[in-house]
Scaffold this motif. Structure first.
Motif, short mmCIF file in Angstrom:
data_model
loop_
_atom_site.label_atom_id
_atom_site.label_comp_id
_atom_site.label_asym_id
_atom_site.label_seq_id
_atom_site.Cartn_x
_atom_site.Cartn_y
_atom_site.Cartn_z
N TYR A 335 15.50 0.51 -8.81
CA TYR A 335 16.88 0.82 -8.42
C TYR A 335 17.66 1.36 -9.62
O TYR A 335 18.40 2.36 -9.50
N LEU A 336 17.53 0.70 -10.76
CA LEU A 336 18.29 1.13 -11.95
C LEU A 336 17.80 2.48 -12.48
O LEU A 336 18.57 3.23 -13.09
N SER A 337 16.53 2.80 -12.28
CA SER A 337 15.99 4.08 -12.73
C SER A 337 16.08 5.17 -11.67
O SER A 337 15.51 6.25 -11.83
N SER A 338 16.77 4.88 -10.56
CA SER A 338 16.98 5.85 -9.47
C SER A 338 15.69 6.27 -8.78
O SER A 338 15.62 7.35 -8.20
N ASP A 339 14.69 5.41 -8.82
CA ASP A 339 13.45 5.68 -8.08
C ASP A 339 13.61 5.07 -6.68
O ASP A 339 13.02 4.05 -6.34
N PHE A 340 14.44 5.74 -5.87
CA PHE A 340 14.82 5.16 -4.59
C PHE A 340 13.67 5.14 -3.59
O PHE A 340 13.66 4.31 -2.68
N LYS A 341 12.74 6.03 -3.73
CA LYS A 341 11.58 6.01 -2.84
C LYS A 341 10.80 4.71 -3.01
O LYS A 341 10.41 4.07 -2.02
N VAL A 374 23.66 2.84 -0.11
CA VAL A 374 24.09 2.93 -1.51
C VAL A 374 23.17 3.86 -2.29
O VAL A 374 23.63 4.66 -3.14
N ALA A 375 21.87 3.80 -2.03
CA ALA A 375 20.92 4.68 -2.72
C ALA A 375 21.20 6.14 -2.42
O ALA A 375 21.17 6.99 -3.33
N VAL A 376 21.51 6.47 -1.18
CA VAL A 376 21.81 7.86 -0.82
C VAL A 376 23.09 8.32 -1.51
O VAL A 376 23.15 9.44 -2.04
N VAL A 377 24.11 7.47 -1.52
CA VAL A 377 25.37 7.83 -2.18
C VAL A 377 25.15 8.06 -3.67
O VAL A 377 25.66 9.04 -4.25
N LEU A 378 24.40 7.17 -4.32
CA LEU A 378 24.13 7.34 -5.74
C LEU A 378 23.33 8.60 -6.02
O LEU A 378 23.55 9.28 -7.05
N LEU A 388 18.10 19.59 1.27
CA LEU A 388 17.67 18.40 1.98
C LEU A 388 16.17 18.16 1.84
O LEU A 388 15.72 17.01 1.86
N ASP A 389 15.39 19.23 1.68
CA ASP A 389 13.95 19.03 1.52
C ASP A 389 13.64 18.35 0.18
O ASP A 389 12.70 17.57 0.06
N ARG A 390 14.46 18.65 -0.83
CA ARG A 390 14.30 17.98 -2.12
C ARG A 390 14.64 16.49 -1.99
O ARG A 390 13.95 15.63 -2.56
N MET A 391 15.67 16.19 -1.24
CA MET A 391 16.04 14.81 -1.03
C MET A 391 15.00 14.07 -0.20
O MET A 391 14.74 12.88 -0.43
N SER A 392 14.41 14.75 0.76
CA SER A 392 13.37 14.10 1.58
C SER A 392 12.18 13.68 0.74
O SER A 392 11.58 12.63 0.98
N ALA A 393 11.85 14.49 -0.28
CA ALA A 393 10.76 14.11 -1.19
C ALA A 393 11.15 12.92 -2.06
O ALA A 393 10.31 12.07 -2.38
N ALA A 394 12.43 12.84 -2.43
CA ALA A 394 12.89 11.76 -3.30
C ALA A 394 12.93 10.42 -2.56
O ALA A 394 12.77 9.36 -3.17
N PHE A 395 13.14 10.46 -1.25
CA PHE A 395 13.25 9.23 -0.48
C PHE A 395 12.04 8.96 0.41
O PHE A 395 11.95 7.88 1.00
N GLY A 396 11.15 9.91 0.52
CA GLY A 396 9.99 9.72 1.37
C GLY A 396 10.30 9.82 2.84
O GLY A 396 9.61 9.23 3.68
N TRP A 397 11.35 10.58 3.20
CA TRP A 397 11.73 10.78 4.59
C TRP A 397 11.43 12.21 5.02
O TRP A 397 11.18 13.08 4.19
N THR A 398 11.51 12.45 6.32
CA THR A 398 11.46 13.82 6.82
C THR A 398 12.85 14.44 6.68
O THR A 398 13.85 13.75 6.47
N VAL A 399 12.91 15.77 6.81
CA VAL A 399 14.19 16.46 6.68
C VAL A 399 15.15 16.02 7.78
O VAL A 399 16.35 15.84 7.54
#
Length: 488
Positions: A335-341, A374-378, A388-399
């Motif tokens: 969490y502190l290192s922003s590894d939200f996935k 909170v992770a998405v806001v941060l 959004l495709d970049r964010m999907s990779a960071a969180f492990g979600w689909t677009v």
């Protein structure tokens, strides 16, 4: 005060849809060691947690049923056999669950039940006769101890209404602050054991008042050099006081957790002293690893990253609790290192561990959602525009999942921005000049202060120059006459 108790089967009496949502798997993706988990508890708490595991993890129900039967013979309540069998049968009746019948796994020890029932009846009669004798002799201290012993007896045999009645009745015969404190701690153990969070705060406040009074009395006695050896022992501002305070902090933390006030709950969980300071409550009500889970999840869901860094990672006492659950440290570091996935993966992997906890299970879904939001806001804070495709990779979600989450946060006001729904490719934040907003607020505040100061200076100068408009003399005489008449 009457208290509505929560039965052990509370999670089994809910609608079928709620039961299905809370049924958790136990597999390689969701590991959970039942034997290691239960070994951290003892007494009625261990039994209650086993029953909850039966209703939450059907795959572990046969093993948990055997553990429950073994645990029952260490207690004094034969009715627990029926309680655990009802829980097992309720889960076995679910359409998607297939479990062997209870008779194939274990059987009720009827001989033990008869012996314990006779012993309980004999002891109850003995304690009631003693209390009646003390009441007839008007021995105040003996009456208090009689009510206390009956409260302990009824609690051990599962009659919590009578236990609470005798605990609270002993309050009338308390002669020292230490006696009041002991009564409050006994009631707190009872309501925590029953997860009756709404009534915790009142007894915590009473206990804190008794603790302060007892500590003040101990300090005055020490200063005066009292030689009264027969006086009741009072808690000193030392290990004994710290032990009581840690228990009260834990009880108040559970109260705030029960009220879904996660920030205050986190503050109190992080304030609790080392495991030794909780005395017999460790194992009897809670395990050290539970503090790591409670405090970390509540903190991640409600506190800022700077506070988490200082109070979690920089807290030597809380770090000792974290060592009991190693994955919690990985969760905090991710969490502190922003590894939200990795944060979301850890929350899902150990979700079974969270749901089997009798205090946490009703809050796991909300806490997980809060941490995800909170992770998405941060993640959005450093960017004005992001794909959004970049964010999907960071969180492990689909677009599509990313778009759904972002839209929900924008609608709730947690994120200021817009989504390109046509291309589903970009999220553009509205540009906010925080520096200009700060200057505007500063200028507005300065203008208000300047106006107030001008009015004060004008009033002072008018008074100095004696430029005060006074009522006419006749008016003053009339007012004085009215005052004299009213005075008569």
């Amino acid at each position: 005060m009457e208290i509505d108790y929560i039965e052990n089967e509370v999670s089994l009496l809910q609608p079928l849809a709620v039961q299905r949502r809370r049924i958790r798997p136990v597999d390689d993706a969701h590991p959970f060691d039942l034997d290691a988990y239960i070994s951290g508890y003892s007494g009625r708490t261990a039994f209650d947690r086993i029953v909850h595991i039966i209703s939450t993890c059907p795959t572990l129900a046969p093993q948990a049923l055997k553990l429950a039967f073994a645990q029952i013979e260490e207690l004094r309540d034969p009715t627990l056999y029926q309680t655990v069998m009802n829980a097992y049968d309720t889960v076995a009746d679910l359409p998607e669950v297939q479990l062997p019948p209870t008779s194939e796994l274990c059987s009720v020890n009827t001989v033990w039940c008869e012996e314990v029932t006779k012993k309980n009846q004999a002891e109850r009669t003995k304690l009631e006769v003693e209390l009646k004798t003390y009441s007839n002799n008007m021995i105040k201290e003996s009456i208090r101890m009689g009510h206390r012993d009956l409260g302990d007896f009824y609690r051990a045999t599962g009659d919590y209404t009578q236990a609470l009645k005798h605990y609270t009745k002993s309050r009338e015969f308390c002669s020292t602050s230490q006696h009041v404190l002991d009564m409050c701690l006994s009631v707190l153990e009872l309501v925590i054991e029953q997860r009756n969070y709404t009534h915790i705060s009142s007894y915590v406040f009473k206990a804190e008042g008794a603790l302060d009074t007892a500590s003040a009395a101990a300090a005055s006695n020490a200063a005066a050099g009292s030689n009264n050896i027969s006086a009741a022992p009072l808690p000193k501002k030392s290990a004994e006081r710290d032990q009581v305070q840690s228990k009260l902090d834990f009880a108040m933390a559970l109260f705030h957790l029960g009220q879904a006030n996660y920030e205050k709950a986190a503050q109190l969980f992080l304030k609790i002293g080392p495991p030794d300071s909780l005395g017999d409550w460790i194992g009897k009500l809670v395990a050290p690893g539970d503090f790591a889970v409670y405090g970390t999840l509540c903190a991640l869901a409600s506190m800022s990253r700077s506070v988490i860094k200082s109070q979690l990672t920089g807290n030597a006492i809380f770090s000792a609790y974290i060592e009991q659950e190693p994955y919690v440290r990985d969760l905090i570091q991710s969490y502190l290192s922003s590894d939200f996935k990795n944060v979301l993966e850890l929350l899902e992997r150990y979700s079974t561990r969270h749901y089997v906890d009798i205090h946490m299970y009703s809050h796991v879904y909300d806490l997980t959602n809060l941490i995800r939001n909170v992770a998405v806001v941060l993640y959005f804070q450093p960017f004005q525009t992001i794909r959004l495709d970049r964010m999907s990779a960071a969180f492990g979600w689909t677009v599509d999942e990313v778009e759904k989450e972002v839209v929900a946060l924008i609608q709730s006001g947690q994120i200021q921005g817009r989504v390109d729904s046509q291309n589903k490719a970009r999220e553009t934040s509205r540009k906010v000049d925080h520096r200009a907003e700060l200057f505007a607020r500063a200028i507005k505040t300065a203008a208000e202060i300047q106006s107030t100061n001008r009015k004060l200076l004008l009033r002072m100068r008018l008074q100095q120059a004696d430029l005060v408009v006074k009522p006419p003399k006749s008016r003053r005489e009339q007012d004085r006459a009215v005052e004299l008449i009213q005075g008569d």
